[in-house]
Design a protein around this motif. Sequence first.
Motif, PDB file in Angstrom:
ATOM      1  N   ASP A 106      -1.779  -5.621  10.001  1.00 24.05           N
ATOM      2  CA  ASP A 106      -2.650  -4.577  10.554  1.00 24.05           C
ATOM      3  C   ASP A 106      -1.975  -3.843  11.704  1.00 24.05           C
ATOM      4  N   THR A 107      -1.259  -4.588  12.542  1.00 22.50           N
ATOM      5  CA  THR A 107      -0.586  -3.967  13.680  1.00 22.50           C
ATOM      6  C   THR A 107       0.472  -2.972  13.194  1.00 22.50           C
ATOM      7  N   LEU A 108       1.246  -3.383  12.191  1.00 22.67           N
ATOM      8  CA  LEU A 108       2.283  -2.490  11.650  1.00 22.67           C
ATOM      9  C   LEU A 108       1.633  -1.259  11.005  1.00 22.67           C
ATOM     10  N   GLU A 109       0.569  -1.490  10.255  1.00 28.13           N
ATOM     11  CA  GLU A 109      -0.106  -0.371   9.573  1.00 28.13           C
ATOM     12  C   GLU A 109      -0.721   0.593  10.597  1.00 28.13           C
ATOM     13  N   ALA A 110      -1.308   0.036  11.657  1.00 27.67           N
ATOM     14  CA  ALA A 110      -1.943   0.889  12.677  1.00 27.67           C
ATOM     15  C   ALA A 110      -0.911   1.780  13.362  1.00 27.67           C
ATOM     16  N   ALA A 111       0.348   1.323  13.377  1.00 25.93           N
ATOM     17  CA  ALA A 111       1.406   2.128  14.005  1.00 25.93           C
ATOM     18  C   ALA A 111       2.029   3.097  12.997  1.00 25.93           C
ATOM     19  N   GLY A 112       1.445   3.166  11.814  1.00 28.23           N
ATOM     20  CA  GLY A 112       1.901   4.162  10.844  1.00 28.23           C
ATOM     21  C   GLY A 112       2.935   3.641   9.850  1.00 28.23           C
ATOM     22  N   PHE A 113       3.172   2.326   9.826  1.00 39.09           N
ATOM     23  CA  PHE A 113       4.138   1.763   8.864  1.00 39.09           C
ATOM     24  C   PHE A 113       3.389   1.070   7.723  1.00 39.09           C
ATOM     25  N   GLU A 114       4.155   0.732   6.695  1.00 38.54           N
ATOM     26  CA  GLU A 114       3.590  -0.098   5.622  1.00 38.54           C
ATOM     27  C   GLU A 114       3.979  -1.547   5.881  1.00 38.54           C
ATOM     28  N   ALA A 115       3.151  -2.472   5.415  1.00 38.47           N
ATOM     29  CA  ALA A 115       3.534  -3.890   5.525  1.00 38.47           C
ATOM     30  C   ALA A 115       2.873  -4.699   4.416  1.00 38.47           C
ATOM     31  N   PHE A 116       3.628  -5.634   3.864  1.00 42.21           N
ATOM     32  CA  PHE A 116       3.150  -6.495   2.767  1.00 42.21           C
ATOM     33  C   PHE A 116       3.566  -7.944   3.038  1.00 42.21           C
ATOM     34  N   VAL A 117       2.818  -8.892   2.527  1.00 39.57           N
ATOM     35  CA  VAL A 117       3.378 -10.243   2.408  1.00 39.57           C
ATOM     36  C   VAL A 117       4.181 -10.244   1.112  1.00 39.57           C
TER      37      VAL A 117
ATOM     38  N   ILE B 195       7.102 -10.108  -5.867  1.00 44.88           N
ATOM     39  CA  ILE B 195       5.739  -9.580  -5.827  1.00 44.88           C
ATOM     40  C   ILE B 195       5.357  -9.424  -4.354  1.00 44.88           C
ATOM     41  N   ALA B 196       4.730  -8.286  -4.034  1.00 42.87           N
ATOM     42  CA  ALA B 196       4.255  -8.083  -2.664  1.00 42.87           C
ATOM     43  C   ALA B 196       2.748  -7.826  -2.720  1.00 42.87           C
ATOM     44  N   TYR B 197       2.090  -8.106  -1.610  1.00 42.09           N
ATOM     45  CA  TYR B 197       0.644  -7.886  -1.569  1.00 42.09           C
ATOM     46  C   TYR B 197       0.242  -7.418  -0.174  1.00 42.09           C
ATOM     47  N   SER B 198      -0.629  -6.424  -0.175  1.00 40.53           N
ATOM     48  CA  SER B 198      -1.185  -5.980   1.112  1.00 40.53           C
ATOM     49  C   SER B 198      -2.701  -5.921   0.961  1.00 40.53           C
ATOM     50  N   PRO B 199      -3.446  -6.334   1.991  1.00 39.40           N
ATOM     51  CA  PRO B 199      -4.910  -6.322   1.892  1.00 39.40           C
ATOM     52  C   PRO B 199      -5.446  -4.907   1.623  1.00 39.40           C
ATOM     53  N   THR B 200      -4.741  -3.879   2.120  1.00 40.45           N
ATOM     54  CA  THR B 200      -5.250  -2.525   1.884  1.00 40.45           C
ATOM     55  C   THR B 200      -4.632  -1.871   0.652  1.00 40.45           C
ATOM     56  N   ARG B 201      -3.378  -2.205   0.355  1.00 37.27           N
ATOM     57  CA  ARG B 201      -2.685  -1.526  -0.751  1.00 37.27           C
ATOM     58  C   ARG B 201      -2.688  -2.324  -2.051  1.00 37.27           C
ATOM     59  N   GLY B 202      -3.083  -3.559  -1.987  1.00 38.84           N
ATOM     60  CA  GLY B 202      -3.113  -4.398  -3.200  1.00 38.84           C
ATOM     61  C   GLY B 202      -1.731  -4.910  -3.566  1.00 38.84           C
ATOM     62  N   PHE B 203      -1.537  -5.221  -4.849  1.00 37.23           N
ATOM     63  CA  PHE B 203      -0.261  -5.790  -5.294  1.00 37.23           C
ATOM     64  C   PHE B 203       0.781  -4.718  -5.551  1.00 37.23           C
ATOM     65  N   ALA B 204       2.032  -5.030  -5.214  1.00 31.81           N
ATOM     66  CA  ALA B 204       3.182  -4.285  -5.737  1.00 31.81           C
ATOM     67  C   ALA B 204       3.931  -5.296  -6.589  1.00 31.81           C
ATOM     68  N   ASP B 205       3.949  -5.058  -7.893  1.00 26.51           N
ATOM     69  CA  ASP B 205       4.498  -6.051  -8.823  1.00 26.51           C
ATOM     70  C   ASP B 205       5.212  -5.317  -9.958  1.00 26.51           C
ATOM     71  N   PRO B 206       6.286  -4.584  -9.608  1.00 22.91           N
ATOM     72  CA  PRO B 206       6.894  -3.697 -10.609  1.00 22.91           C
ATOM     73  C   PRO B 206       7.610  -4.435 -11.742  1.00 22.91           C
TER      74      PRO B 206
END
Length: 407
Positions: free
Chosen positions: A13-24, A118-129
């Motif tokens: 959330d901190t990274l996203e609030a500063a305008g970046f993307e972040a995933f686990v 595989i990456a996941y973000s609570p706001t962006r969902g899965f990235a699983d190309p």
Amino acid sequence: MIEIPKDVKFIIDTLEAAGFEAFVVGGCVRDVIRGAKPKDWDIATSAEPLEAKALFSRTIDTGLKHGTITVLLNRERYEVTTYRIDGEYLDSRRPETVTFAQRIEEDLSRRDFTINAIAYSPTRGFADPFNGRGDIEAGVIKCVGNAENRFGEDALRMLRAIRFAAVLDFSVDVAALNAITKLKSNLTNISAERIREEMCKLICGANPSAAKLLETTGLLYYALRNREYGGNLDEVINQLNHVSERQKRNESLITNDANEQARLALFLAWAKDDCPNILHDLRFDNNTIKNVSMYVQFLPTEIQPDRYEIKKLMRILSPKHLKILLELQYITAPFGTASQGLILHEAQSIIEKNECFTLRDLAINGNDLLNAGIPSGKAMGETLEKLLDAVMREPSMNTRERLLCEI
Ligand code: ATP
Ligand code: MG
């Protein structure tokens, strides 16, 4: 949806609030999907390391050049790594350069296996190309992209493929196996330390039969630093499975801290006198080399269920190691399995009754002997040994008075 710990969510959330993307990303996402508890949570972000660092009060510069900082939060550490693509690999070992990337998909494409990409973000969902979730479902280790290219870039990935198969109880995709068979000798370029880590995870894994793939592909020769494996891997796999079953049923004497060493002894029992050399070549620590070599050395020694003999062994091995040795003998059964229980029972009773089997526990010491007129040096050593031997045969002799009479 996957559940993310509060502190990890705070970092994202901190990274996203500063305008970046972040995933686990990586192992934690894979493990949550499999229903397992992740060991650690890694975060991938579009922020560059210094940008990420500026957002958190406590950080460590883990590897700024490679894009990694560690965020310290409530006594936990979280690695935050900038999206990156690896440059060209010239030595099957590490990229010449690392370039930061803009998109999570680029970062995922440098990762080894689809299940780890595989990456996941609570706001962006899965990235699983690469359909990693499908491969988790199917239980298969598949390279991201072309297996030969990916193993050509980094030869350790060959061993990691088989290690993940062992740990996760997955199979390895045929294209990956063929590529390993072809490129196996590139493992020579990989450091012993990295090979050691993967081999340890492999033999401690839930599915040790994956070790068979080391043999069928021929990778095992290179994992052992250019040695033929001299054991019967099918038997060893059965033994490793037997250890796991006993551990699951809480019947095993092999404690967690001894697990790796006990399994290494089963894996290397054939090596006998060469065992320390193999462990040394794989850069194991001295304690592991000592203990594993000791188990391997004593594995073919038949122990008699006789208190005096057991004490002699406990003196050399320590009670803890004797228990592990007995379990290893029970599992490998070189003399049948009848007497191990009896020996264990005797060993337990020796400990409970506090019977002496070391010089330290003898009721007299060197000073007493000096006072009795025995000079220090060889004579004193011999006397102490003689007294200890007598006490090991007859525990009631271990009093100061009786021993002084024996001198
Ligand atoms: P474990 O639970 O055993 O730690 P992990 O997936 O976290 O498994 P790590 O070795 O900690 O494995 O690596 C973290 C992630 O980094 C992996 O999931 C993978 O995406 C990536 N990775 C690690 N090593 C390599 C490699 N040699 N080549 C490409 N990607 C790699
Ligand atoms: Mg990890």
